[in-house]
Design a protein around this motif. Structure first.
Motif, PDB file in Angstrom:
ATOM      1  N   PRO A  92     -14.924 -11.733   3.693  1.00  0.00           N
ATOM      2  CA  PRO A  92     -15.682 -11.225   4.832  1.00  0.00           C
ATOM      3  C   PRO A  92     -16.860 -10.360   4.388  1.00  0.00           C
ATOM      4  CG  PRO A  92     -13.331 -10.842   5.131  1.00  0.00           C
ATOM      5  CD  PRO A  92     -13.516 -11.283   3.712  1.00  0.00           C
ATOM      6  N   LEU A  93     -17.879 -10.315   5.217  1.00  0.00           N
ATOM      7  CA  LEU A  93     -19.010  -9.423   4.958  1.00  0.00           C
ATOM      8  C   LEU A  93     -18.534  -7.982   4.838  1.00  0.00           C
ATOM      9  CD1 LEU A  93     -22.402  -9.454   6.842  1.00  0.00           C
ATOM     10  CD2 LEU A  93     -21.195  -7.314   6.448  1.00  0.00           C
ATOM     11  N   GLY A  94     -17.679  -7.559   5.771  1.00  0.00           N
ATOM     12  CA  GLY A  94     -17.153  -6.198   5.769  1.00  0.00           C
ATOM     13  C   GLY A  94     -15.719  -6.161   5.287  1.00  0.00           C
ATOM     14  N   ILE A  95     -15.414  -5.220   4.393  1.00  0.00           N
ATOM     15  CA  ILE A  95     -14.040  -4.991   3.928  1.00  0.00           C
ATOM     16  C   ILE A  95     -13.798  -3.486   4.004  1.00  0.00           C
ATOM     17  CG2 ILE A  95     -12.387  -5.257   2.042  1.00  0.00           C
ATOM     18  CD1 ILE A  95     -14.172  -7.504   0.947  1.00  0.00           C
ATOM     19  N   ASP A  96     -12.937  -3.075   4.921  1.00  0.00           N
ATOM     20  CA  ASP A  96     -12.772  -1.649   5.205  1.00  0.00           C
ATOM     21  C   ASP A  96     -11.317  -1.214   5.054  1.00  0.00           C
ATOM     22  OD1 ASP A  96     -15.444  -1.797   5.885  1.00  0.00           O
ATOM     23  OD2 ASP A  96     -15.066  -1.888   8.031  1.00  0.00           O
ATOM     24  N   ILE A  97     -11.142   0.001   4.562  1.00  0.00           N
ATOM     25  CA  ILE A  97      -9.826   0.624   4.446  1.00  0.00           C
ATOM     26  C   ILE A  97      -9.877   1.975   5.174  1.00  0.00           C
ATOM     27  CG2 ILE A  97      -8.130   1.628   2.856  1.00  0.00           C
ATOM     28  CD1 ILE A  97      -9.190  -0.343   0.743  1.00  0.00           C
ATOM     29  N   ILE A  98      -8.813   2.293   5.916  1.00  0.00           N
ATOM     30  CA  ILE A  98      -8.734   3.564   6.621  1.00  0.00           C
ATOM     31  C   ILE A  98      -7.485   4.318   6.173  1.00  0.00           C
ATOM     32  CG2 ILE A  98      -8.445   4.684   8.886  1.00  0.00           C
ATOM     33  CD1 ILE A  98     -10.045   2.367  10.095  1.00  0.00           C
ATOM     34  N   ILE A  99      -7.653   5.601   5.915  1.00  0.00           N
ATOM     35  CA  ILE A  99      -6.542   6.497   5.591  1.00  0.00           C
ATOM     36  C   ILE A  99      -6.476   7.569   6.673  1.00  0.00           C
ATOM     37  CG2 ILE A  99      -5.580   8.141   3.926  1.00  0.00           C
ATOM     38  CD1 ILE A  99      -7.221   6.724   1.758  1.00  0.00           C
ATOM     39  N   LEU A 100      -5.291   7.801   7.230  1.00  0.00           N
ATOM     40  CA  LEU A 100      -5.074   8.897   8.167  1.00  0.00           C
ATOM     41  C   LEU A 100      -4.133   9.909   7.538  1.00  0.00           C
ATOM     42  CD1 LEU A 100      -4.483   7.013  11.559  1.00  0.00           C
ATOM     43  CD2 LEU A 100      -6.641   7.891  10.627  1.00  0.00           C
ATOM     44  N   SER A 101      -4.390  11.198   7.812  1.00  0.00           N
ATOM     45  CA  SER A 101      -3.559  12.276   7.279  1.00  0.00           C
ATOM     46  C   SER A 101      -3.218  13.277   8.369  1.00  0.00           C
ATOM     47  CB  SER A 101      -4.291  12.997   6.137  1.00  0.00           C
ATOM     48  OG  SER A 101      -4.517  12.135   5.042  1.00  0.00           O
ATOM     49  N   ASP A 102      -2.150  13.998   8.135  1.00  0.00           N
ATOM     50  CA  ASP A 102      -1.739  15.101   9.008  1.00  0.00           C
ATOM     51  C   ASP A 102      -2.682  16.281   8.759  1.00  0.00           C
ATOM     52  OD1 ASP A 102      -0.563  17.329  10.169  1.00  0.00           O
ATOM     53  OD2 ASP A 102       1.432  16.898   9.409  1.00  0.00           O
ATOM     54  N   PRO A 103      -3.408  16.761   9.776  1.00  0.00           N
ATOM     55  CA  PRO A 103      -4.373  17.843   9.556  1.00  0.00           C
ATOM     56  C   PRO A 103      -3.721  19.205   9.359  1.00  0.00           C
ATOM     57  CG  PRO A 103      -4.304  17.305  11.869  1.00  0.00           C
ATOM     58  CD  PRO A 103      -3.421  16.300  11.180  1.00  0.00           C
ATOM     59  N   HIS A 104      -2.397  19.303   9.457  1.00  0.00           N
ATOM     60  CA  HIS A 104      -1.717  20.580   9.284  1.00  0.00           C
ATOM     61  C   HIS A 104      -1.135  20.750   7.882  1.00  0.00           C
ATOM     62  CE1 HIS A 104      -2.157  21.302  13.582  1.00  0.00           C
ATOM     63  NE2 HIS A 104      -1.853  20.028  13.730  1.00  0.00           N
ATOM     64  N   SER A 105      -0.791  19.640   7.231  1.00  0.00           N
ATOM     65  CA  SER A 105      -0.235  19.717   5.879  1.00  0.00           C
ATOM     66  C   SER A 105      -1.042  18.936   4.861  1.00  0.00           C
ATOM     67  CB  SER A 105       1.200  19.168   5.880  1.00  0.00           C
ATOM     68  OG  SER A 105       1.196  17.769   6.127  1.00  0.00           O
ATOM     69  N   GLY A 106      -1.917  18.024   5.350  1.00  0.00           N
ATOM     70  CA  GLY A 106      -2.649  17.141   4.449  1.00  0.00           C
ATOM     71  C   GLY A 106      -1.850  15.932   4.026  1.00  0.00           C
ATOM     72  N   ARG A 107      -0.619  15.798   4.505  1.00  0.00           N
ATOM     73  CA  ARG A 107       0.243  14.674   4.134  1.00  0.00           C
ATOM     74  C   ARG A 107      -0.369  13.364   4.608  1.00  0.00           C
ATOM     75  NH1 ARG A 107       4.453  12.041   6.911  1.00  0.00           N
ATOM     76  NH2 ARG A 107       4.093  13.421   8.690  1.00  0.00           N
ATOM     77  N   PRO A 108      -0.478  12.359   3.732  1.00  0.00           N
ATOM     78  CA  PRO A 108      -0.986  11.066   4.193  1.00  0.00           C
ATOM     79  C   PRO A 108       0.015  10.407   5.142  1.00  0.00           C
ATOM     80  CG  PRO A 108      -0.187  10.876   1.942  1.00  0.00           C
ATOM     81  CD  PRO A 108      -0.138  12.340   2.289  1.00  0.00           C
ATOM     82  N   LEU A 109      -0.502   9.859   6.232  1.00  0.00           N
ATOM     83  CA  LEU A 109       0.341   9.174   7.211  1.00  0.00           C
ATOM     84  C   LEU A 109       0.340   7.674   6.996  1.00  0.00           C
ATOM     85  CD1 LEU A 109      -0.870  11.076  10.428  1.00  0.00           C
ATOM     86  CD2 LEU A 109       1.201  11.540   9.070  1.00  0.00           C
ATOM     87  N   VAL A 110      -0.855   7.115   6.755  1.00  0.00           N
ATOM     88  CA  VAL A 110      -0.978   5.664   6.683  1.00  0.00           C
ATOM     89  C   VAL A 110      -2.220   5.268   5.910  1.00  0.00           C
ATOM     90  CG1 VAL A 110      -2.263   5.526   8.870  1.00  0.00           C
ATOM     91  CG2 VAL A 110      -0.955   3.541   8.105  1.00  0.00           C
ATOM     92  N   ILE A 111      -2.112   4.170   5.189  1.00  0.00           N
ATOM     93  CA  ILE A 111      -3.265   3.456   4.636  1.00  0.00           C
ATOM     94  C   ILE A 111      -3.257   2.083   5.287  1.00  0.00           C
ATOM     95  CG2 ILE A 111      -4.340   2.481   2.577  1.00  0.00           C
ATOM     96  CD1 ILE A 111      -3.076   4.696   0.948  1.00  0.00           C
ATOM     97  N   MET A 112      -4.372   1.692   5.875  1.00  0.00           N
ATOM     98  CA  MET A 112      -4.389   0.429   6.618  1.00  0.00           C
ATOM     99  C   MET A 112      -5.687  -0.334   6.430  1.00  0.00           C
ATOM    100  SD  MET A 112      -5.110   1.466  10.606  1.00  0.00           S
ATOM    101  CE  MET A 112      -3.804   2.675  10.761  1.00  0.00           C
TER     102      MET A 112
END
Length: 338
Positions: A92-112
């Motif tokens: 694909p023209l675009g290849i994107d990755i998103i990471i979400l984290s808990d803003p209170h501890s910095g713990r990663p929630l998901v990589i998608m």
């Protein structure tokens, strides 16, 4: 808690979690626009790296953002855009990755995977622009570009227009336009047009969604009272922008510093000033005026905001958790140092 685990969502998981729900995506983006206008979004400028051979090859952009209010999540999108990928590598023209984290501890929630999220939220913004900036009696749409964003644009139209009379589609690759039109022929009154000029003339809404660096849409083709939506970077000629009654963007601070943008070039040359620019999130929030009469020519430039990605990704993450989708990965069993 010493063990640290996070969720991994491949593209198939993201689809099963509801990413293709355009109606909900439009609702998400409208919500985050209001939060942004209320000062509840922290969004540093994008950090792009452009790559060149003799000509522009592609880019990778870092897009961090915190979305507050009831959302309360922080994340980042790592967005790659390489126009020659489909032809050269079958990617694909675009290849994107998103990471979400808990803003209170910095713990990663998901990589998608964020590739479809990008396409969906981009066209959700187009839909919102139509809702607030097009004439209410708009019926005729010109869509230039039959790629991924062309497809999601067509998905968005029924949710932002009350009476779609005609959708004209044009692409320099005629077969792509025909294929996309065939995909939507049962849902929209769609036709393929072989001439760019004929696609644009006497339409109410003109949407460009291409990778072109040429300013191919001419102001003399555009009717009074039209809405022009530029999803690419430089698709309308300069006179379209300079003669518009309103110039609206999603985020002016980011656009005016992006050197490849025509609007940035006009700003640098002093032909476009800060006080001429309106921002769509503030229009959605009722803090700036949208369309005020049927004769206004309005130009909207869609650059893309990280907050759009983060709010959609957070919905997908919560849906995935509820449905038991994805794979849990371990970052560590016990941290070496604390």
């Amino acid at each position: 808690m010493e063990e640290l685990r996070f969720l991994y969502l491949k593209q198939e998981d993201v689809i099963e979690a509801g990413v293709l729900d355009m109606k909900r995506t439009i609702k998400d983006v409208e919500e985050v626009f209001r939060l942004y206008a209320e000062g509840k979004v922290v969004m540093p400028p994008k950090s792009p790296i452009d790559f060149y051979d003799n000509d522009y090859r592609g880019h990778i952009i870092s897009m961090p953002c915190y979305v507050g209010g009831d959302i309360d999540v922080v994340g980042i999108k790592w967005a790659a855009g390489f126009p020659k990928n489909p032809m050269r590598y079958g990617l694909p023209l675009g290849i994107d990755i998103i990471i979400l984290s808990d803003p209170h501890s910095g713990r990663p929630l998901v990589i998608m995977d964020g590739t479809i999220i990008t396409a969906m939220r981009t066209s959700a913004v187009t839909g919102i622009a139509i809702k607030y900036l097009a004439r209410p009696d708009s019926e005729k749409v010109a869509l230039i570009g039959a790629g991924v964003i062309g497809r999601t644009t067509l998905m968005a139209l029924p949710y932002c227009m009350s009476n779609i009379g005609e959708v004209r589609i044009y692409d320099i690759k005629l077969e792509k336009a025909k294929s996309l039109a065939n995909e939507f022929k049962e849902r929209l009154p769609i036709s393929v047009v072989r001439s760019l000029k004929s696609t644009v003339m006497e339409t109410d809404i003109i949407i460009t969604a291409t990778t072109s660096t040429n300013k191919f849409v001419k102001s003399k083709w555009i009717s009074k009272g039209s809405l022009c939506i530029q999803v690419g970077t430089n698709e309308f000629d300069e006179n379209t922008v300079l003669s518009a009654d309103k110039v609206v963007v999603d985020n002016w601070e980011q656009i005016k510093d992006y050197r490849r943008s025509m609007l940035a070039q006009l700003y640098k040359e002093g032909r476009l000033r800060d006080n001429q620019i309106l921002e769509l999130p503030f229009i959605v929030a009722g803090k700036q005026p949208g369309r005020e009469n049927s004769s206004e020519l309005i130009f909207f430039d869609s650059f893309g905001m990280a907050c759009e990605d983060i709010i959609v990704a957070y919905r997908i993450y919560r849906n995935a958790v509820r449905k038991g989708l994805g794979e849990e990965l371990e970052l560590w069993k016990r941290p070496l140092w604390k």
